[in-house]
Scaffold this motif. Sequence first.
Motif, PDB file in Angstrom:
ATOM      1  N   LEU A 188       0.838  -1.195   0.000  1.00  0.00           N
ATOM      2  CA  LEU A 188       0.000   0.000   0.000  1.00  0.00           C
ATOM      3  C   LEU A 188       0.876   1.249   0.000  1.00  0.00           C
ATOM      4  N   PRO A 189       0.413   2.334  -0.634  1.00  0.00           N
ATOM      5  CA  PRO A 189       1.124   3.603  -0.489  1.00  0.00           C
ATOM      6  C   PRO A 189       0.880   4.113   0.939  1.00  0.00           C
ATOM      7  N   ILE A 199      -6.791   8.382   7.553  1.00  0.00           N
ATOM      8  CA  ILE A 199      -6.359   6.991   7.481  1.00  0.00           C
ATOM      9  C   ILE A 199      -7.411   6.186   6.728  1.00  0.00           C
ATOM     10  N   GLY A 200      -7.053   5.024   6.235  1.00  0.00           N
ATOM     11  CA  GLY A 200      -8.012   4.238   5.476  1.00  0.00           C
ATOM     12  C   GLY A 200      -7.499   2.892   5.036  1.00  0.00           C
ATOM     13  N   LEU A 201      -8.298   2.284   4.180  1.00  0.00           N
ATOM     14  CA  LEU A 201      -8.004   0.958   3.616  1.00  0.00           C
ATOM     15  C   LEU A 201      -8.314   1.009   2.125  1.00  0.00           C
ATOM     16  N   MET A 247     -10.740   6.740   2.638  1.00  0.00           N
ATOM     17  CA  MET A 247     -10.015   7.468   3.681  1.00  0.00           C
ATOM     18  C   MET A 247     -10.978   8.274   4.551  1.00  0.00           C
ATOM     19  N   ARG A 248     -10.696   8.341   5.858  1.00  0.00           N
ATOM     20  CA  ARG A 248     -11.476   9.166   6.777  1.00  0.00           C
ATOM     21  C   ARG A 248     -10.526   9.889   7.733  1.00  0.00           C
ATOM     22  N   ILE A 282      -2.651  -0.550   7.281  1.00  0.00           N
ATOM     23  CA  ILE A 282      -3.628   0.482   6.939  1.00  0.00           C
ATOM     24  C   ILE A 282      -2.896   1.571   6.158  1.00  0.00           C
ATOM     25  N   ILE A 283      -3.654   2.437   5.512  1.00  0.00           N
ATOM     26  CA  ILE A 283      -3.049   3.572   4.823  1.00  0.00           C
ATOM     27  C   ILE A 283      -3.090   4.768   5.766  1.00  0.00           C
ATOM     28  N   LEU A 284      -2.005   5.491   5.880  1.00  0.00           N
ATOM     29  CA  LEU A 284      -1.981   6.688   6.739  1.00  0.00           C
ATOM     30  C   LEU A 284      -1.270   7.813   5.992  1.00  0.00           C
ATOM     31  N   ARG A 285      -2.009   8.868   5.689  1.00  0.00           N
ATOM     32  CA  ARG A 285      -1.396  10.013   5.002  1.00  0.00           C
ATOM     33  C   ARG A 285      -0.756  10.911   6.053  1.00  0.00           C
TER      34      ARG A 285
END
Length: 271
Positions: free
Chosen positions: A15-16, A52-54, A63-64, A102-105
């Motif tokens: 995941l990015p 963060i998201g999936l 993302m939320r 998880i994805i975390l920007r």
Amino acid sequence: NQQSAVTQTAAKKTLPDAQTVTEVRHYTDDLFYFRTTRPQSLRFRSGEFVMIGLPGDDGKPIMRAYSIASPSWDDGLDFYSIKVQDGPLTSRLQHIKPGDEIILRPKPVGTLVLDALLPGKRLWFLATGTGIAPFASLMRDPETYEQYDEVIMMHTCRHVAELEFGRELVESLPEDPLIGEFVGDKLKYYPTTTREDFKTMGRVTDNLTSGKVFADLGLGTDKMDPAIDRAMICGSLAFNKDLMAILDGWGLREGANSEPAEYVVEKAFVG
Ligand code: A2P
């Protein structure tokens, strides 16, 4: 062999902006906590949130916004979430386990920061439900106690079990090897329920306007004073709106990063 172990770990990060889940705790059918690794480059101020998201079924990330519930000195990141059974993100996020990604920007933002308040003596954290998340960070920030003589955490939920995450955290603080010394006896905790019997009950709004919380904590007043009281609000839209009206009535003004004042507000995010 070590070389291939490293290569495999690197290859697994598909995941990015991936971070790895390291801990999950379920509090109720509707509430859970999780902890992830922290990107080395991520710097944030206590009280801020990140996206963060999936990945969704179509591969597009869902993302939320999530408040970071851990303090900035911590090497992991804590989050506290509701579970919405048909929610695009939380219907899936609630099933994460240690080792999952998880994805975390890594772009923290938000208004619930100490910098957005003018200097004061007493700081109020006012939350409902998962709105306690940013305060879980701020309650563990030494700055909070360096800047204020007294910190009051008011948290209201419908049921007793929904208070558990906050109760555990608050009760662990005085003994905490890193932050305990700063907390000392400055932190007052005022949890209440509205739909189940508990030692203290009622909405944050009602306990403020009736003067009950001031009397129960022995503060010697029955309202906030714009000269010394500062507040941070995080709950539902209706909660935030009702509280702002009360604080405005006491002469406190809403502040922002660019223009600090007596209180700041953020909506508790939902899945
Ligand atoms: P109540 O049970 O009296 O509605 P919710 O789960 O609906 O988000 O509510 C979380 C908590 O916040 C509940 O205890 C609820 O009390 C309280 N609450 C909801 N709306 C408000 C409001 N406008 N002002 C103060 N408290 C509120």
